[in-house]
Design a protein around this motif. Structure first.
Motif, PDB file in Angstrom:
ATOM      1  N   ARG A   1      37.909  35.871  31.690  1.00  0.00           N
ATOM      2  CA  ARG A   1      38.556  37.183  31.732  1.00  0.00           C
ATOM      3  C   ARG A   1      37.538  38.285  31.996  1.00  0.00           C
ATOM      4  NH1 ARG A   1      40.414  37.233  26.137  1.00  0.00           N
ATOM      5  NH2 ARG A   1      40.927  39.419  26.540  1.00  0.00           N
ATOM      6  N   LEU A   2      36.354  38.120  31.435  1.00  0.00           N
ATOM      7  CA  LEU A   2      35.288  39.108  31.619  1.00  0.00           C
ATOM      8  C   LEU A   2      34.877  39.176  33.086  1.00  0.00           C
ATOM      9  CD1 LEU A   2      33.166  41.035  30.413  1.00  0.00           C
ATOM     10  CD2 LEU A   2      31.744  39.028  29.941  1.00  0.00           C
ATOM     11  N   VAL A   3      34.644  38.018  33.684  1.00  0.00           N
ATOM     12  CA  VAL A   3      34.253  37.977  35.091  1.00  0.00           C
ATOM     13  C   VAL A   3      35.364  38.540  35.971  1.00  0.00           C
ATOM     14  CG1 VAL A   3      33.798  36.413  37.034  1.00  0.00           C
ATOM     15  CG2 VAL A   3      32.571  36.129  34.864  1.00  0.00           C
TER      16      VAL A   3
ATOM     17  N   ALA B   1      26.880  47.294  29.319  1.00  0.00           N
ATOM     18  CA  ALA B   1      26.464  46.582  30.528  1.00  0.00           C
ATOM     19  C   ALA B   1      27.685  46.096  31.307  1.00  0.00           C
ATOM     20  CB  ALA B   1      25.562  45.402  30.169  1.00  0.00           C
ATOM     21  N   ALA B   2      28.682  45.570  30.593  1.00  0.00           N
ATOM     22  CA  ALA B   2      29.894  45.098  31.261  1.00  0.00           C
ATOM     23  C   ALA B   2      30.633  46.251  31.932  1.00  0.00           C
ATOM     24  CB  ALA B   2      30.804  44.403  30.249  1.00  0.00           C
ATOM     25  N   PHE B   3      30.714  47.383  31.246  1.00  0.00           N
ATOM     26  CA  PHE B   3      31.368  48.578  31.795  1.00  0.00           C
ATOM     27  C   PHE B   3      30.700  48.997  33.109  1.00  0.00           C
ATOM     28  CE2 PHE B   3      31.887  53.139  32.287  1.00  0.00           C
ATOM     29  CZ  PHE B   3      33.243  53.335  32.023  1.00  0.00           C
TER      30      PHE B   3
ATOM     31  N   ASP C   1      37.348  46.679  37.049  1.00  0.00           N
ATOM     32  CA  ASP C   1      38.097  47.314  35.957  1.00  0.00           C
ATOM     33  C   ASP C   1      37.129  47.530  34.789  1.00  0.00           C
ATOM     34  OD1 ASP C   1      39.805  48.047  33.881  1.00  0.00           O
ATOM     35  OD2 ASP C   1      41.422  46.725  34.551  1.00  0.00           O
ATOM     36  N   SER C   2      36.486  48.688  34.771  1.00  0.00           N
ATOM     37  CA  SER C   2      35.437  48.954  33.788  1.00  0.00           C
ATOM     38  C   SER C   2      35.945  48.915  32.361  1.00  0.00           C
ATOM     39  CB  SER C   2      34.783  50.318  34.066  1.00  0.00           C
ATOM     40  OG  SER C   2      34.142  50.333  35.299  1.00  0.00           O
TER      41      SER C   2
ATOM     42  N   LYS D   1      36.288  46.121  27.152  1.00  0.00           N
ATOM     43  CA  LYS D   1      37.164  45.625  26.079  1.00  0.00           C
ATOM     44  C   LYS D   1      36.966  44.127  25.857  1.00  0.00           C
ATOM     45  CE  LYS D   1      42.055  45.144  24.842  1.00  0.00           C
ATOM     46  NZ  LYS D   1      43.468  45.405  25.267  1.00  0.00           N
ATOM     47  N   VAL D   2      36.924  43.360  26.951  1.00  0.00           N
ATOM     48  CA  VAL D   2      36.768  41.909  26.822  1.00  0.00           C
ATOM     49  C   VAL D   2      35.388  41.561  26.272  1.00  0.00           C
ATOM     50  CG1 VAL D   2      36.724  39.716  28.058  1.00  0.00           C
ATOM     51  CG2 VAL D   2      38.412  41.449  28.666  1.00  0.00           C
TER      52      VAL D   2
END
Length: 254
Positions: free
Chosen positions: A200-202, A110-112, A209-210, A215-216
């Protein structure tokens, strides 16, 4: 509203027609279904057979029944996988780590995807959640904001399947140990690590930066697993986070 069905596949035919009505907008979340008598006549089945189908649809979270027999399309269809996932969890005598690992895989993807799809409005909403997290000491509010952040990232991913399964797996975790988010979000020694990861994720998502976002998020979910493994059952009970309905064998951190 509905057409008569093949009685050899009653459930599938009823489900198919209801899904079609939801897809084309004839039925919306929260809408009432016709009365049982009318539904049974339209489908060409008996009322007892219809009730069995409605029970199955309710179990799937697609419909809800209220006192008096009225049936409605669920107000939030994202929750329709929660009960089936919970049944699978019990069937395999799984532990909370299993649910967290499922969440971790979904959260990372989902983050990617969120980093690829993030709009300026999405970025503003993510930064607002981070700002609220930084400005409050209330662990309950911080727990709710943590949930909002993860849900928002899943929504930005623009993958409805990831959103639905992730929502169900997240609900499963919290059903097992209520208040676990608030417990982790207390302003103690673990909070700075989690807050840093959120920030860092946000940043990675809003900068599109996918790879870094993935990674985070991986790092973040591994941290949650590690923290859970460090918490004893006594601590959870003392902090009033253990759900009394959850068997200890299923929630015992190992």
């Amino acid at each position: 509203m509905f057409r008569k069905i093949d009685k050899t596949s009653t459930f599938n035919d009823v489900l198919t027609q209801i899904i079609e009505k939801i897809q084309n907008g004839e039925l919306k979340p929260g809408d009432a279904l016709p009365a049982e008598r009318i539904l049974a006549e339209e489908f060409g089945i008996s009322r007892p057979a219809l009730r069995e189908v409605l029970k199955a649809l309710s179990l799937l979270g697609i419909t809800v029944s209220v006192h008096g027999g009225a049936n409605y399309i669920a107000a939030d269809l994202r929750n329709c996988l929660t009960e089936p996932l919970s049944i699978l969890f019990q069937m395999y005598n799984s532990k909370i780590q299993d649910a967290l690992q499922l969440r971790g895989a979904l959260e990372s993807k989902a983050a990617f995807l969120a980093a690829q799809n993030c709009t300026p409005l999405d970025a503003a909403e993510l930064h607002l959640i981070i700002a609220k997290l930084d400005s409050t000491q209330d662990e309950k509010i911080r727990g709710d904001l943590d949930r909002d952040l993860h849900l928002k990232i899943a929504q930005i991913s623009a993958n409805p399947l990831i959103l639905s399964v992730l929502n169900a797996s997240s609900q499963l975790t919290e059903n097992m140990i209520t208040g676990i988010r608030s417990y982790f979000m207390q302003k103690n020694s673990t909070a700075p690590e989690i807050d840093s990861q959120h920030a860092r994720l946000v940043h990675a998502i809003t900068e599109k930066d996918s790879s870094l976002a993935e990674k985070v998020m991986n790092e973040h979910m591994h941290t949650i697993e590690r923290l859970l493994g460090e918490i004893s059952i006594d601590e959870l009970i003392n902090s009033d986070t253990l759900n009394d309905n959850t068997p200890a064998t299923n929630s015992d951190p190992v």
